[in-house]
Enzyme design. Sequence first.
Site, PDB file in Angstrom:
ATOM      1  N   VAL A 276       9.712   8.064   0.671  1.00  0.00           N
ATOM      2  CA  VAL A 276      10.136   9.199  -0.323  1.00  0.00           C
ATOM      3  C   VAL A 276       9.469   8.969  -1.703  1.00  0.00           C
ATOM      4  O   VAL A 276       8.850   8.131  -1.931  1.00  0.00           O
ATOM      5  CB  VAL A 276      11.828   9.206  -0.305  1.00  0.00           C
ATOM      6  CG1 VAL A 276      12.395   9.699   0.835  1.00  0.00           C
ATOM      7  CG2 VAL A 276      12.090   7.472  -0.832  1.00  0.00           C
TER       8      VAL A 276
ATOM      9  N   THR B  80       3.112   4.142  -2.729  1.00  0.00           N
ATOM     10  CA  THR B  80       2.456   4.770  -4.071  1.00  0.00           C
ATOM     11  C   THR B  80       2.199   3.703  -5.071  1.00  0.00           C
ATOM     12  O   THR B  80       0.962   4.055  -5.681  1.00  0.00           O
ATOM     13  CB  THR B  80       3.499   5.695  -4.580  1.00  0.00           C
ATOM     14  OG1 THR B  80       4.026   6.507  -3.341  1.00  0.00           O
ATOM     15  CG2 THR B  80       3.237   6.644  -5.857  1.00  0.00           C
ATOM     16  N   ALA B  81       3.069   2.691  -5.423  1.00  0.00           N
ATOM     17  CA  ALA B  81       2.452   1.729  -6.237  1.00  0.00           C
ATOM     18  C   ALA B  81       1.364   0.883  -6.145  1.00  0.00           C
ATOM     19  O   ALA B  81       0.601   0.917  -6.926  1.00  0.00           O
ATOM     20  CB  ALA B  81       3.631   0.817  -6.471  1.00  0.00           C
TER      21      ALA B  81
ATOM     22  N   LYS C 111       6.031  21.764 -10.547  1.00  0.00           N
ATOM     23  CA  LYS C 111       7.483  21.496 -10.797  1.00  0.00           C
ATOM     24  C   LYS C 111       7.636  21.741 -12.367  1.00  0.00           C
ATOM     25  O   LYS C 111       6.689  21.319 -13.170  1.00  0.00           O
ATOM     26  CB  LYS C 111       7.667  20.122 -10.618  1.00  0.00           C
ATOM     27  CG  LYS C 111       8.872  19.694 -11.170  1.00  0.00           C
ATOM     28  CD  LYS C 111       9.351  18.261 -10.523  1.00  0.00           C
ATOM     29  CE  LYS C 111      10.661  17.979 -11.537  1.00  0.00           C
ATOM     30  NZ  LYS C 111      10.906  16.374 -11.185  1.00  0.00           N
TER      31      LYS C 111
ATOM     32  N   ALA D 271       8.743  13.709  -6.279  1.00  0.00           N
ATOM     33  CA  ALA D 271       8.924  14.531  -7.566  1.00  0.00           C
ATOM     34  C   ALA D 271       8.287  13.862  -8.688  1.00  0.00           C
ATOM     35  O   ALA D 271       8.678  12.758  -8.775  1.00  0.00           O
ATOM     36  CB  ALA D 271      10.285  14.938  -7.634  1.00  0.00           C
TER      37      ALA D 271
ATOM     38  N   GLY E  92       0.924  -1.131   0.075  1.00  0.00           N
ATOM     39  CA  GLY E  92       0.057   0.286   0.093  1.00  0.00           C
ATOM     40  C   GLY E  92       0.985   1.302  -0.041  1.00  0.00           C
ATOM     41  O   GLY E  92       0.492   2.082   0.670  1.00  0.00           O
TER      42      GLY E  92
ATOM     43  N   ILE F 128       8.191   3.009   1.770  1.00  0.00           N
ATOM     44  CA  ILE F 128       9.827   3.668   1.450  1.00  0.00           C
ATOM     45  C   ILE F 128       9.618   5.152   1.988  1.00  0.00           C
ATOM     46  O   ILE F 128      10.767   5.697   2.373  1.00  0.00           O
ATOM     47  CB  ILE F 128      10.274   3.561   0.022  1.00  0.00           C
ATOM     48  CG1 ILE F 128      11.751   4.009  -0.088  1.00  0.00           C
ATOM     49  CG2 ILE F 128       9.303   4.592  -0.928  1.00  0.00           C
ATOM     50  CD1 ILE F 128      12.475   2.715  -0.153  1.00  0.00           C
TER      51      ILE F 128
END
Length: 514
Positions: free
Chosen positions: A61, A29-30, A92, A64, A27, A59
């Site tokens: 992090v 980002t992926a 960005k 970006a 669970g 993880i």
Amino acid sequence: MQSELTLNTDANAQNTRALKDLIIVGGGTAGWMTAAALSRCLPQGLRIRLVESDQISTIGVGEATIPSIRAFNQLLNLDEDEFIRQTQATFKLGIEFVNWGKPGDSYIHGFGQIGRDQVVAKFYQYWLKMYQAGKAPDLEAFSINTVAPRHAKFMRPPKDMPNSPLSDISYAFHFDAGLYARYLRGIAERQGVLRTEGRIVEVQTNAQNGHITALRMESDDLISADFFIDCSGLSGLLIEKTLQTGYEDWSHYLPADSAIAVPCTSSETLLPYTRSTAHQAGWQWRIPLQHRTGNGHVFCSKFMSADEAQAILMRNLDGEALAEPRLIRFTTGKRKRAWNKNCVAIGLSGGFMEPLESTSIHMIQTAIMRLLSLFPDRGFSQVDIDTYNAQNDEEYQRIRDFLIMHYKLNQHPDSAFWRYCREMEVPKEVQHRIDLYRSHGRIFRLGEELFAEASWLQVMHGQGLRANGYHPLVDQRSEEDIAYFLSQVEKTIQKCVDVMPTHAEFIAATCAAE
Ligand code: FAD
């Protein structure tokens, strides 16, 4: 897409039945990107379950992105302002590379185009001619995506000014990865995804064909499915620990193997770009969000200790640290097969290349889209699996080559790490690109690769590689004519940037988080 999915494995063709259950393991980002997209795009009737453990952290992090993320958000029908508020995001326009070519250098790799391409030749070929003659400023003057960042300016491209450089603005986001996953979780659950919290302690397989059949939870519950998506992060719980797929190690090309990450308080000026600053044996990222700045130092442990890397990172923060620094170890490379049997690895379980060009989340997105286009709705077919893997490998290699280019082209005078990178043997495609550009300023985009000519140009030129020629058709125009053309482009971009709001003003007026 048909409404009922059938399972028909090559290995066990008589076992044809409806594909009813899909499990996503992880669970981060992926996992939640996959859950949100599949539950939106696949027919109802397929049960999607996501398993994640509160004991095993994500993880933490990965903040970006590149402009393709907007297409993913559109697929999910997200309201962009709401998404920005929910994830404390900022805009960005590109990445600034500081000290990369050599100490003291700085260039921006901006998204989008440079100048305006002409029928006869690309814009940069006209620029090359004049630059080589000492009659044009540096490349950065010719893209709104590189001029606006230098003034901390941002706005979305207006829809009603097609001929203005403002319409060329190409943007992505910096966001809080934890908040993004939480936001997507809400969407996925509303679309019917079932979430199971708990630690997987055993993965069971079919003795005949080796397919994964079920997950045993710490609670002793058994959860079975027909199809598994491994989003378990660097551990590769299904794809590696269970299926032993194998890993292609690319650390001879991309030798950094560690990162130390720490958030800090925001600085006064909200920059609309990621900054990457080269240090002795790696580089430091700086990612400005609305509520904090994300920082990390990617380094190579063969050339620098973790203590030293941490000291450098802490010395170079431009705010007060908000947490203890965290060490992450990785091996750059990719799984030998992203899709193996009835398991597809998406995210860090499939491989990892350092975040130099913010490509990992993009690759999660392309993996999801590839899976949707090759979804096993008539059972597992080897030709689909092979196609998926071939496309995945091609994408990985092209991005890897782009990253290698940054390292290979450096002129750091007195660092063993940078000397290694400069002298290392690179894939022949990378050397070919260097030779082509150096001889005549030629750049060709290969197939459907992610990075366009403008990206290769900005990095090769920014790293100090100089072309010895330009496209001969450019000579059809007089030097005065070209000089006028370039100066008009430069002036128009500057005028546009002058009237743009600052990044902070734009966010405050449209999408500030509470
Ligand atoms: P994770 O976030 O690690 O999630 C793994 C999940 O699996 C967790 O939910 C965990 O609970 C679950 N899990 C694992 N084992 C079990 C088990 N036994 N039982 C139950 N659940 C389990 N990408 C970018 O695009 N831009 C960036 O700027 C960027 N920066 C990065 C910087 C660094 C240093 C690193 C290492 C990566 C960076 N990335 C970046 C990559 C990005 O972080 C990842 O692609 C992204 O976060 C996806 O991670 P994931 O979901 O695959 O894995």
